[in-house]
Design a protein around this motif. Structure first.
Motif, PDB file in Angstrom:
ATOM      1  N   HIS A   1       0.889  -1.134  -0.040  1.00  0.00           N
ATOM      2  CA  HIS A   1      -0.028   0.048  -0.033  1.00  0.00           C
ATOM      3  C   HIS A   1       0.728   1.291  -0.028  1.00  0.00           C
ATOM      4  O   HIS A   1       0.397   2.345  -0.604  1.00  0.00           O
ATOM      5  CB  HIS A   1      -0.999   0.183   1.103  1.00  0.00           C
ATOM      6  N   VAL A   2       1.924   1.153   0.445  1.00  0.00           N
ATOM      7  CA  VAL A   2       2.846   2.230   0.440  1.00  0.00           C
ATOM      8  C   VAL A   2       3.277   2.494  -1.081  1.00  0.00           C
ATOM      9  O   VAL A   2       3.553   3.833  -1.484  1.00  0.00           O
ATOM     10  CB  VAL A   2       4.272   2.136   1.407  1.00  0.00           C
ATOM     11  N   PHE A   3       3.671   1.439  -1.782  1.00  0.00           N
ATOM     12  CA  PHE A   3       4.164   1.637  -3.169  1.00  0.00           C
ATOM     13  C   PHE A   3       2.961   2.401  -3.888  1.00  0.00           C
ATOM     14  O   PHE A   3       3.077   2.997  -4.817  1.00  0.00           O
ATOM     15  CB  PHE A   3       4.511   0.319  -3.589  1.00  0.00           C
ATOM     16  N   ILE A   4       1.731   1.710  -3.581  1.00  0.00           N
ATOM     17  CA  ILE A   4       0.549   2.256  -4.270  1.00  0.00           C
ATOM     18  C   ILE A   4       0.404   3.856  -4.059  1.00  0.00           C
ATOM     19  O   ILE A   4       0.135   4.433  -4.875  1.00  0.00           O
ATOM     20  CB  ILE A   4      -0.771   1.891  -4.017  1.00  0.00           C
ATOM     21  N   GLN A   5       0.381   4.414  -2.932  1.00  0.00           N
ATOM     22  CA  GLN A   5       0.273   5.875  -2.466  1.00  0.00           C
ATOM     23  C   GLN A   5       1.691   6.421  -3.272  1.00  0.00           C
ATOM     24  O   GLN A   5       1.213   7.462  -3.765  1.00  0.00           O
ATOM     25  CB  GLN A   5       0.564   6.030  -0.928  1.00  0.00           C
ATOM     26  N   ILE A   6       2.884   5.822  -3.106  1.00  0.00           N
ATOM     27  CA  ILE A   6       3.875   6.707  -3.900  1.00  0.00           C
ATOM     28  C   ILE A   6       3.687   6.666  -5.490  1.00  0.00           C
ATOM     29  O   ILE A   6       3.914   7.644  -6.235  1.00  0.00           O
ATOM     30  CB  ILE A   6       5.242   5.883  -3.461  1.00  0.00           C
ATOM     31  N   PHE A   7       3.192   5.721  -6.014  1.00  0.00           N
ATOM     32  CA  PHE A   7       2.885   5.628  -7.255  1.00  0.00           C
ATOM     33  C   PHE A   7       1.630   6.792  -8.038  1.00  0.00           C
ATOM     34  O   PHE A   7       1.879   7.283  -8.907  1.00  0.00           O
ATOM     35  CB  PHE A   7       2.282   4.123  -7.889  1.00  0.00           C
ATOM     36  N   ILE A   8       0.688   6.885  -6.976  1.00  0.00           N
ATOM     37  CA  ILE A   8      -0.116   7.765  -7.274  1.00  0.00           C
ATOM     38  C   ILE A   8       0.285   9.142  -7.112  1.00  0.00           C
ATOM     39  O   ILE A   8       0.095  10.233  -7.999  1.00  0.00           O
ATOM     40  CB  ILE A   8      -1.606   7.513  -6.324  1.00  0.00           C
ATOM     41  N   VAL A   9       0.913   9.353  -6.180  1.00  0.00           N
ATOM     42  CA  VAL A   9       1.822  10.770  -5.919  1.00  0.00           C
ATOM     43  C   VAL A   9       2.759  11.209  -7.095  1.00  0.00           C
ATOM     44  O   VAL A   9       2.718  12.217  -7.566  1.00  0.00           O
ATOM     45  CB  VAL A   9       2.394  10.757  -4.555  1.00  0.00           C
ATOM     46  N   VAL A  10       3.375  10.245  -7.497  1.00  0.00           N
ATOM     47  CA  VAL A  10       4.285  10.449  -8.652  1.00  0.00           C
ATOM     48  C   VAL A  10       3.399  10.687  -9.971  1.00  0.00           C
ATOM     49  O   VAL A  10       3.789  11.544 -10.472  1.00  0.00           O
ATOM     50  CB  VAL A  10       5.117   9.263  -8.913  1.00  0.00           C
ATOM     51  N   VAL A  11       2.271  10.067 -10.224  1.00  0.00           N
ATOM     52  CA  VAL A  11       1.557  10.284 -11.261  1.00  0.00           C
ATOM     53  C   VAL A  11       1.020  11.635 -11.268  1.00  0.00           C
ATOM     54  O   VAL A  11       1.015  12.410 -12.271  1.00  0.00           O
ATOM     55  CB  VAL A  11       0.662   9.291 -11.440  1.00  0.00           C
ATOM     56  N   CYS A  12       0.564  12.092  -9.995  1.00  0.00           N
ATOM     57  CA  CYS A  12      -0.135  13.461  -9.877  1.00  0.00           C
ATOM     58  C   CYS A  12       0.815  14.487 -10.207  1.00  0.00           C
ATOM     59  O   CYS A  12       0.696  15.504 -10.737  1.00  0.00           O
ATOM     60  CB  CYS A  12      -0.866  13.505  -8.340  1.00  0.00           C
ATOM     61  N   ALA A  13       2.191  14.034  -9.686  1.00  0.00           N
ATOM     62  CA  ALA A  13       3.269  15.244  -9.641  1.00  0.00           C
ATOM     63  C   ALA A  13       3.485  15.217 -11.291  1.00  0.00           C
ATOM     64  O   ALA A  13       3.940  16.479 -11.732  1.00  0.00           O
ATOM     65  CB  ALA A  13       4.285  14.659  -9.053  1.00  0.00           C
ATOM     66  N   LEU A  14       3.641  14.235 -12.120  1.00  0.00           N
ATOM     67  CA  LEU A  14       4.038  14.383 -13.351  1.00  0.00           C
ATOM     68  C   LEU A  14       2.886  15.047 -14.164  1.00  0.00           C
ATOM     69  O   LEU A  14       2.999  15.572 -15.064  1.00  0.00           O
ATOM     70  CB  LEU A  14       4.281  12.824 -14.096  1.00  0.00           C
ATOM     71  N   VAL A  15       1.681  14.771 -13.985  1.00  0.00           N
ATOM     72  CA  VAL A  15       0.274  15.251 -14.567  1.00  0.00           C
ATOM     73  C   VAL A  15       0.056  16.691 -14.027  1.00  0.00           C
ATOM     74  O   VAL A  15       0.015  17.612 -14.931  1.00  0.00           O
ATOM     75  CB  VAL A  15      -0.862  14.662 -14.361  1.00  0.00           C
ATOM     76  N   GLY A  16       0.095  17.054 -12.657  1.00  0.00           N
ATOM     77  CA  GLY A  16      -0.410  18.280 -12.175  1.00  0.00           C
ATOM     78  C   GLY A  16       0.590  19.157 -11.586  1.00  0.00           C
ATOM     79  O   GLY A  16       0.099  20.248 -10.929  1.00  0.00           O
ATOM     80  N   GLY A  17       1.639  18.415 -11.101  1.00  0.00           N
ATOM     81  CA  GLY A  17       2.685  19.254 -10.824  1.00  0.00           C
ATOM     82  C   GLY A  17       2.591  19.466  -9.139  1.00  0.00           C
ATOM     83  O   GLY A  17       1.741  18.444  -8.428  1.00  0.00           O
ATOM     84  N   GLY A  18       3.288  20.341  -8.492  1.00  0.00           N
ATOM     85  CA  GLY A  18       3.244  20.433  -7.005  1.00  0.00           C
ATOM     86  C   GLY A  18       1.845  20.730  -6.595  1.00  0.00           C
ATOM     87  O   GLY A  18       1.527  20.018  -5.435  1.00  0.00           O
ATOM     88  N   PRO A  19       1.041  21.643  -6.980  1.00  0.00           N
ATOM     89  CA  PRO A  19      -0.390  21.580  -6.343  1.00  0.00           C
ATOM     90  C   PRO A  19      -1.192  20.561  -6.112  1.00  0.00           C
ATOM     91  O   PRO A  19      -2.018  20.105  -5.465  1.00  0.00           O
ATOM     92  CB  PRO A  19      -0.947  22.528  -7.340  1.00  0.00           C
ATOM     93  N   ALA A  20      -0.859  19.320  -7.361  1.00  0.00           N
ATOM     94  CA  ALA A  20      -1.874  18.225  -7.195  1.00  0.00           C
ATOM     95  C   ALA A  20      -1.267  17.173  -6.322  1.00  0.00           C
ATOM     96  O   ALA A  20      -1.903  16.584  -5.544  1.00  0.00           O
ATOM     97  CB  ALA A  20      -1.615  17.525  -8.739  1.00  0.00           C
ATOM     98  N   VAL A  21       0.242  17.306  -5.825  1.00  0.00           N
ATOM     99  CA  VAL A  21       0.758  16.334  -4.897  1.00  0.00           C
ATOM    100  C   VAL A  21       0.049  16.950  -3.430  1.00  0.00           C
ATOM    101  O   VAL A  21      -0.305  16.168  -2.634  1.00  0.00           O
ATOM    102  CB  VAL A  21       2.159  16.396  -5.149  1.00  0.00           C
ATOM    103  N   VAL A  22       0.109  18.043  -3.480  1.00  0.00           N
ATOM    104  CA  VAL A  22      -0.250  18.779  -2.045  1.00  0.00           C
ATOM    105  C   VAL A  22      -1.853  18.378  -1.764  1.00  0.00           C
ATOM    106  O   VAL A  22      -2.321  18.214  -0.906  1.00  0.00           O
ATOM    107  CB  VAL A  22      -0.077  20.156  -2.034  1.00  0.00           C
ATOM    108  N   LEU A  23      -2.557  18.457  -3.041  1.00  0.00           N
ATOM    109  CA  LEU A  23      -3.832  17.990  -2.673  1.00  0.00           C
ATOM    110  C   LEU A  23      -4.417  16.558  -2.634  1.00  0.00           C
ATOM    111  O   LEU A  23      -4.961  16.044  -1.734  1.00  0.00           O
ATOM    112  CB  LEU A  23      -4.914  18.654  -3.903  1.00  0.00           C
ATOM    113  N   VAL A  24      -3.454  15.724  -3.336  1.00  0.00           N
ATOM    114  CA  VAL A  24      -3.903  14.314  -3.336  1.00  0.00           C
ATOM    115  C   VAL A  24      -3.105  13.588  -2.122  1.00  0.00           C
ATOM    116  O   VAL A  24      -3.939  12.682  -1.460  1.00  0.00           O
ATOM    117  CB  VAL A  24      -3.206  13.823  -4.660  1.00  0.00           C
TER     118      VAL A  24
END
Length: 230
Positions: A40-63
């Motif tokens: 589950h830790v890897f799943i969260q890291i994967f989601i955060v990385v995808v959000c960072a690539l797509v939406g940048g920093g604001p998306a990471v802070v939100l997700v």
């Protein structure tokens, strides 16, 4: 309240608290690593990385806080499902190992009941019955003696049955008095005395010599005992 799971193969148990959601909300990935939920830790890291690539920093802070809240709400179910998928079973805290059933002592403590040992210590002492005085009859030995008397002909079958019934009823057996054997009667017409053929003196028929003339009575002597009528 803790939830406890038991490995049915070796009886090993592990528990986690219902407050696991709070620790997951406060510590996020750190708590997931502590309880061994690496996937589950890897799943969260994967989601955060995808959000960072797509939406940048604001998306990471939100997700990121959203992920922490979602995992906090479902952490108890995730932990329980992990044990169930491994073949473990949920048991009651304080139950007997290997059965999943609550132990008697745990249930009695939970209900405020006394254990058998406590009940025995507080119960009034019962009077101890005193056995009747006198030795108990050895029924088996008496039966053997009665059977021996029956086999020897001292007891008739009816007497044996009566004695056996009296013995089994608790009464003493009464052995019949054995009458001494009567001396055999002399055959009718037999006279115990005869006459010496030498001196005509009266002698016993079983005598070996005459008490009067000392004549010997045997197969080599010429003298003999004359029976009556001779």
């Amino acid at each position: 309240m803790d939830r406890t799971f038991e490995n049915p193969q070796n009886g090993h148990r592990e528990s986690f608290s219902d407050s696991a959601w709070l620790w997951s909300l406060l510590f996020g990935w750190i708590y997931l690593l502590a309880v061994g939920l690496w996937g589950h830790v890897f799943i969260q890291i994967f989601i955060v990385v995808v959000c960072a690539l797509v939406g940048g920093g604001p998306a990471v802070v939100l997700v990121t806080p959203i992920l922490w809240i979602v995992y906090a709400a479902s952490i108890n179910t995730i932990l329980a499902n992990r044990y169930l998928r491994q073949g473990w079973r949920e048991v009651q805290p304080g139950s007997v190992a290997g059965t999943g059933l609550e132990s008697d002592s745990s249930r009695q403590a939970r209900l405020g009941l006394q254990t058998p040992a406590q009940a025995a210590s507080t119960a009034p002492a019962m009077p101890v019955a005193t056995p009747p005085a006198g030795p108990a009859p050895f029924v088996a030995d008496e039966l053997v003696k009665l059977a021996d008397l029956r086999d020897k002909g001292v007891l008739t079958p009816d007497e044996f049955t009566a004695q056996k019934a009296r013995l089994l009823a608790g009464g003493p057996s009464v052995a019949p008095a054995v009458q001494p054997a009567a001396a055999p009667a002399q055959p009718s017409g037999v006279v115990a005395y005869g006459r010496c053929s030498k001196c005509e003196a009266q002698v016993r028929l079983d005598a070996t010599s005459c008490p009067n003339c000392t004549a010997a009575f045997n197969e080599w002597s010429t003298w003999k005992i004359l029976r009556p009528g001779e």
